[in-house]
Design a protein around this motif. Structure first.
Motif, PDB file in Angstrom:
ATOM      1  N   TYR A  64      32.742  19.035 -31.111  1.00  0.00           N
ATOM      2  CA  TYR A  64      31.511  19.663 -31.581  1.00  0.00           C
ATOM      3  C   TYR A  64      30.278  19.359 -30.718  1.00  0.00           C
ATOM      4  O   TYR A  64      30.230  18.382 -29.973  1.00  0.00           O
ATOM      5  CB  TYR A  64      31.217  19.294 -33.040  1.00  0.00           C
ATOM      6  N   THR A  65      29.291  20.248 -30.868  1.00  0.00           N
ATOM      7  CA  THR A  65      28.070  20.122 -30.072  1.00  0.00           C
ATOM      8  C   THR A  65      27.247  18.904 -30.468  1.00  0.00           C
ATOM      9  O   THR A  65      26.461  18.395 -29.668  1.00  0.00           O
ATOM     10  CB  THR A  65      27.202  21.383 -30.241  1.00  0.00           C
ATOM     11  N   GLN A  66      27.400  18.426 -31.704  1.00  0.00           N
ATOM     12  CA  GLN A  66      26.614  17.280 -32.143  1.00  0.00           C
ATOM     13  C   GLN A  66      27.239  15.954 -31.708  1.00  0.00           C
ATOM     14  O   GLN A  66      26.678  14.893 -31.982  1.00  0.00           O
ATOM     15  CB  GLN A  66      26.479  17.294 -33.681  1.00  0.00           C
ATOM     16  N   SER A 167      20.468  28.048 -30.719  1.00  0.00           N
ATOM     17  CA  SER A 167      21.094  26.753 -30.474  1.00  0.00           C
ATOM     18  C   SER A 167      20.732  25.724 -31.543  1.00  0.00           C
ATOM     19  O   SER A 167      19.705  25.819 -32.218  1.00  0.00           O
ATOM     20  CB  SER A 167      20.657  26.229 -29.104  1.00  0.00           C
ATOM     21  N   TRP A 168      21.589  24.714 -31.650  1.00  0.00           N
ATOM     22  CA  TRP A 168      21.272  23.533 -32.464  1.00  0.00           C
ATOM     23  C   TRP A 168      20.177  22.702 -31.807  1.00  0.00           C
ATOM     24  O   TRP A 168      19.539  21.866 -32.445  1.00  0.00           O
ATOM     25  CB  TRP A 168      22.511  22.660 -32.636  1.00  0.00           C
ATOM     26  N   THR A 191      25.514  29.088 -27.517  1.00  0.00           N
ATOM     27  CA  THR A 191      25.194  29.202 -28.946  1.00  0.00           C
ATOM     28  C   THR A 191      26.302  29.845 -29.767  1.00  0.00           C
ATOM     29  O   THR A 191      26.118  30.117 -30.951  1.00  0.00           O
ATOM     30  CB  THR A 191      23.918  30.034 -29.134  1.00  0.00           C
ATOM     31  N   SER A 194      27.381  27.993 -33.250  1.00  0.00           N
ATOM     32  CA  SER A 194      26.322  28.084 -34.244  1.00  0.00           C
ATOM     33  C   SER A 194      26.675  27.369 -35.552  1.00  0.00           C
ATOM     34  O   SER A 194      27.348  26.352 -35.563  1.00  0.00           O
ATOM     35  CB  SER A 194      25.994  29.563 -34.482  1.00  0.00           C
ATOM     36  N   CYS A 195      26.215  27.932 -36.712  1.00  0.00           N
ATOM     37  CA  CYS A 195      26.416  27.321 -38.030  1.00  0.00           C
ATOM     38  C   CYS A 195      27.461  28.110 -38.810  1.00  0.00           C
ATOM     39  O   CYS A 195      27.476  29.348 -38.766  1.00  0.00           O
ATOM     40  CB  CYS A 195      25.095  27.306 -38.794  1.00  0.00           C
ATOM     41  N   CYS A 252      18.072  24.477 -41.410  1.00  0.00           N
ATOM     42  CA  CYS A 252      19.169  24.825 -40.489  1.00  0.00           C
ATOM     43  C   CYS A 252      18.591  25.604 -39.312  1.00  0.00           C
ATOM     44  O   CYS A 252      18.228  26.782 -39.448  1.00  0.00           O
ATOM     45  CB  CYS A 252      20.242  25.645 -41.198  1.00  0.00           C
ATOM     46  N   GLY A 253      18.510  24.959 -38.158  1.00  0.00           N
ATOM     47  CA  GLY A 253      17.900  25.581 -36.991  1.00  0.00           C
ATOM     48  C   GLY A 253      18.569  26.872 -36.557  1.00  0.00           C
ATOM     49  O   GLY A 253      17.888  27.887 -36.341  1.00  0.00           O
ATOM     50  N   PRO A 254      19.911  26.888 -36.402  1.00  0.00           N
ATOM     51  CA  PRO A 254      20.571  28.121 -35.952  1.00  0.00           C
ATOM     52  C   PRO A 254      20.367  29.304 -36.899  1.00  0.00           C
ATOM     53  O   PRO A 254      20.102  30.417 -36.448  1.00  0.00           O
ATOM     54  CB  PRO A 254      22.043  27.715 -35.874  1.00  0.00           C
TER      55      PRO A 254
END
Length: 267
Positions: A64-66, A167-168, A191, A194-195, A252-254
């Motif tokens: 994951y991106t996080q 993007s996150w 991106t 995403s979510c 939630c940014g995305p």
């Protein structure tokens, strides 16, 4: 409570519609199955048996991106965060893991190299990616003890629908990757993933059209569907309601960014 065996699992999967030669991506929760004779390795064996001979088992070995690997992503070393089944699957001697720093896939089967090659040449789950290759080949999606928030094929549908994504991160973000020749390169995170917090309604739409088969494997609720059915319904949902799959979580940014891009919020 009786232990779930390889034969039990393979029989259940065949009965619901898996056949030799299928290409199958599996999103899974091992704990949801209840007691399994042989543990998670037996589940992998059953999945392979259900599509053999000639089939391909695709496992999402995402970190994951996080959770960008530091100091670099090494496909032989970096653990996935998608459960014990894909984590053990990536260690099998015949498994091939795609070279991608956040959303690699691992494939066991005769077409493993074809599925996994050149992952970084495409958006993470975009057109041309390993997930897209599976869909275009008539592949199937199995949700084993998990819901549609885990269904990566929905992200591919978003890509086909050309839904705006954000993007996150608040600035371009790169991940370092260890290449086969020993060099290290930086790859920009896109991106496309995403979510997934708003993906639940996809299941309802698939049920309405009779495009998902629901059954049980041990204690786990399971769903089997064609990958392209998921993509098609997602495209239709977004065409009808552009924010259909965006979550409502505050902050939630995305999803907030996507609504802003759609002109649905100020800012």
């Amino acid at each position: 409570m009786p232990l779930l065996s390889i034969n039990d699992m393979a029989a259940a999967l065949r009965e619901i519609g898996l056949v030799p030669g299928d290409s199958l991506i599996v999103h899974s929760s091992f704990k949801s199955l209840g007691p399994v004779e042989g543990g998670p390795e037996a589940v992998i064996d059953a999945l392979i048996e259900a599509v053999s001979p000639g089939g391909n088992l695709v496992l999402p070995t995402f970190n994951y991106t996080q959770n960008i690997a530091e100091p670099h992503f090494d496909p032989a070393v970096v653990r996935c965060r998608t459960g014990i089944i894909p984590e053990l699957g990536r260690h099998r001697p015949d498994a091939v893991r795609s070279l991608h720093p956040t959303h690699s896939v691992t494939v066991i089967g005769p077409d493993a190299i074809e599925f996994t090659k050149d992952h970084m040449a495409y958006r993470t789950v975009g057109l041309g990616s390993p997930i897209d290759r599976l869909a275009k080949r008539g592949g199937k999606v199995l949700l084993l003890g998990v819901g549609h928030r885990s269904n990566t094929m929905i992200h591919l549908g978003e890509e086909y629908a050309n839904r705006p994504k954000v993007s996150w991160f608040d600035r371009p973000t790169f991940a370092n990757i260890l290449m086969p020749d020993g060099s290290i390169i930086a790859h920009e995170i896109d991106t496309s993933t995403s979510c997934s917090g708003g993906f639940g309604p996809v299941g309802d739409v698939l049920r309405t059209h009779g495009e998902v088969r629901e059954f049980r494997v041990g204690d786990a609720a399971a769903q089997l569907m064609l990958a392209m059915d998921v993509v098609k319904r997602v495209v239709e949902m977004i065409a009808e309601k552009p924010d259909a799959l965006l979550c409502d979580r505050e902050g939630c940014g995305p999803c907030t960014g996507a609504r802003r891009a759609l002109g649905m919020v100020d800012g």
